[in-house]
Design an enzyme around this catalytic site. Structure first.
Site, short mmCIF file in Angstrom:
data_model
loop_
_atom_site.label_atom_id
_atom_site.label_comp_id
_atom_site.label_asym_id
_atom_site.label_seq_id
_atom_site.Cartn_x
_atom_site.Cartn_y
_atom_site.Cartn_z
N LYS A 211 0.82 -1.19 0.00
CA LYS A 211 0.00 0.00 0.00
C LYS A 211 0.87 1.26 0.00
O LYS A 211 0.41 2.33 -0.36
CB LYS A 211 -0.89 0.03 1.26
CG LYS A 211 -1.84 -1.11 1.38
CD LYS A 211 -2.60 -0.98 2.71
CE LYS A 211 -3.40 -2.25 2.97
NZ LYS A 211 -3.94 -2.24 4.35
N GLY A 212 2.10 1.11 0.46
CA GLY A 212 2.93 2.27 0.76
C GLY A 212 3.09 3.30 -0.34
O GLY A 212 3.23 4.48 -0.07
N GLU B 143 7.95 2.68 -6.31
CA GLU B 143 8.16 2.13 -4.96
C GLU B 143 8.24 3.24 -3.94
O GLU B 143 8.78 4.31 -4.22
CB GLU B 143 9.50 1.36 -4.94
CG GLU B 143 9.40 -0.13 -4.78
CD GLU B 143 8.83 -0.63 -3.45
OE1 GLU B 143 8.07 0.09 -2.78
OE2 GLU B 143 9.15 -1.77 -3.11
N ASP B 144 7.73 2.98 -2.77
CA ASP B 144 7.82 3.97 -1.70
C ASP B 144 9.23 4.05 -1.14
O ASP B 144 9.86 5.10 -1.12
CB ASP B 144 6.80 3.66 -0.59
CG ASP B 144 6.81 2.19 -0.17
OD1 ASP B 144 7.65 1.40 -0.65
OD2 ASP B 144 5.96 1.81 0.66
N ASP C 45 14.76 -0.49 1.50
CA ASP C 45 15.54 -0.64 2.73
C ASP C 45 16.64 -1.67 2.44
O ASP C 45 17.69 -1.34 1.92
CB ASP C 45 14.57 -1.07 3.84
CG ASP C 45 15.20 -1.14 5.22
OD1 ASP C 45 16.42 -0.97 5.32
OD2 ASP C 45 14.46 -1.36 6.19
N LYS D 297 17.27 4.00 1.66
CA LYS D 297 18.01 4.14 2.92
C LYS D 297 19.49 3.90 2.69
O LYS D 297 19.88 2.91 2.06
CB LYS D 297 17.48 3.16 3.95
CG LYS D 297 16.15 3.60 4.48
CD LYS D 297 15.82 2.88 5.75
CE LYS D 297 14.34 2.95 5.97
NZ LYS D 297 13.91 2.08 7.07
N PHE E 286 13.62 4.40 10.74
CA PHE E 286 12.31 3.93 10.30
C PHE E 286 11.40 5.14 10.16
O PHE E 286 11.29 5.95 11.07
CB PHE E 286 11.73 2.92 11.28
CG PHE E 286 10.63 2.10 10.68
CD1 PHE E 286 10.92 1.02 9.86
CD2 PHE E 286 9.30 2.44 10.89
CE1 PHE E 286 9.91 0.28 9.26
CE2 PHE E 286 8.28 1.69 10.30
CZ PHE E 286 8.59 0.62 9.48
N ASP F 124 3.40 3.29 6.84
CA ASP F 124 2.68 3.06 8.10
C ASP F 124 3.51 2.35 9.15
O ASP F 124 4.60 1.83 8.89
CB ASP F 124 1.47 2.17 7.81
CG ASP F 124 1.88 0.71 7.57
OD1 ASP F 124 2.86 0.47 6.84
OD2 ASP F 124 1.23 -0.20 8.12
N ARG G 151 -0.25 6.73 7.66
CA ARG G 151 -0.08 6.84 6.20
C ARG G 151 -0.49 8.21 5.67
O ARG G 151 0.00 8.65 4.63
CB ARG G 151 -0.93 5.78 5.48
CG ARG G 151 -0.46 4.34 5.67
CD ARG G 151 -1.16 3.43 4.66
NE ARG G 151 -1.14 2.03 5.03
CZ ARG G 151 -0.14 1.18 4.74
NH1 ARG G 151 0.92 1.60 4.09
NH2 ARG G 151 -0.21 -0.08 5.10
P1 5GP Z 1 13.16 -4.04 1.87
O1 5GP Z 1 12.74 -5.35 1.26
O2 5GP Z 1 13.83 -3.09 0.91
O3 5GP Z 1 14.00 -4.24 3.13
O4 5GP Z 1 11.85 -3.36 2.43
C1 5GP Z 1 10.95 -2.75 1.60
C2 5GP Z 1 9.58 -2.60 2.24
O5 5GP Z 1 9.65 -2.56 3.68
C3 5GP Z 1 9.01 -1.27 1.82
O6 5GP Z 1 8.28 -1.38 0.60
C4 5GP Z 1 8.14 -0.92 3.00
O7 5GP Z 1 6.88 -1.54 2.88
C5 5GP Z 1 8.86 -1.52 4.18
N1 5GP Z 1 9.76 -0.51 4.80
C6 5GP Z 1 11.10 -0.44 4.70
N2 5GP Z 1 11.58 0.60 5.40
C7 5GP Z 1 10.51 1.23 5.94
C8 5GP Z 1 10.35 2.39 6.78
O8 5GP Z 1 11.29 3.11 7.16
N3 5GP Z 1 9.06 2.70 7.14
C9 5GP Z 1 7.99 1.94 6.76
N4 5GP Z 1 6.80 2.35 7.20
N5 5GP Z 1 8.10 0.86 5.97
C10 5GP Z 1 9.34 0.51 5.56
#
Ligand code: 5GP
Length: 177
Positions: free
Chosen positions: A42-43, A98-99, A102, A130, A151, A158, A164
């Site tokens: 949803k992000g 993509e939002d 990480d 990040k 975070f 969220d 959100r």
């Molecule tokens: P990754 O697979 O890159 O570690 O994580 C990606 C997903 O984790 C993002 O699409 C998001 O949904 C969630 N995520 C990663 N970092 C954050 C953050 O700082 N805040 C929030 N709310 N969600 C995050």
């Protein structure tokens, strides 16, 4: 707001200016071959809405919902598709919206998954990356902001479905942070 929401990481004005910049770049790069924008729910819904309105091309929209197993604030890399696309990607130019990236594991999975559908191209537009956390080599064509490894919530992001609708991105300092 409440005590779980800390300092501003990216404010509304900065978001607006950067999105205009990204959209202008996308408009120039995709002139004559408008992409399908694939939003990751949803992000990314808020970013997708603002970005799309600033792109001066007849883009199409589709959405995927994925969940990566892990704790509330850590991704594991094991991704499950909760909602799949409706549009056929064969020979299409696809731009994943993509939002936040990480570890990069979610996006790496998505890129592999979409590439297997025979699109003409797949590129990524990520609002936030990040610093220094990516556990995999990622090819990100458009990046809005690089932030420290905190975070964040707001602007689509969220914790437990809250925050959100905050208009900017804030550091989350509540339980589980
Ligand atoms: P990754 O697979 O890159 O570690 O994580 C990606 C997903 O984790 C993002 O699409 C998001 O949904 C969630 N995520 C990663 N970092 C954050 C953050 O700082 N805040 C929030 N709310 N969600 C995050």
């Amino acid at each position: 707001m409440d005590d779980n929401v800390g300092r501003v990481i990216v404010g509304e004005d900065e978001l607006r200016a950067k999105i205009a910049e990204l959209a202008a770049q996308i408009t120039a790069d995709y002139a004559g071959r408008p992409p399908i924008l694939v939003g990751v729910l949803k992000g990314a819904f808020m970013f997708m809405a603002d970005l799309a309105r600033a792109i001066a091309l007849p883009v199409e929209f589709d959405f995927m919902a994925v969940s990566s197993y892990g704790s509330a604030t850590r991704s594991s890399g094991i991704v499950r598709i909760l909602k799949d696309l409706e549009i056929d990607l064969t020979d299409r130019d696809v731009l994943v919206v993509e939002d936040i990236v990480d570890s990069g594991l979610t996006l790496a999975y998505l890129q592999r998954n979409l590439a297997a559908r025979a699109p003409r191209s797949v590129e990524v537009c990520a609002l936030i990356v990040k610093e220094g956390l990516q556990r995999t080599e990622l090819d990100l064509k458009y990046v809005g902001f690089t932030i420290p490894p905190v975070f964040v919530v707001g602007y689509g992001l969220d914790v437990g479905e809250r925050y959100r609708n905050l208009p900017g991105l804030f550091e989350y300092v509540g339980p589980g942070a």
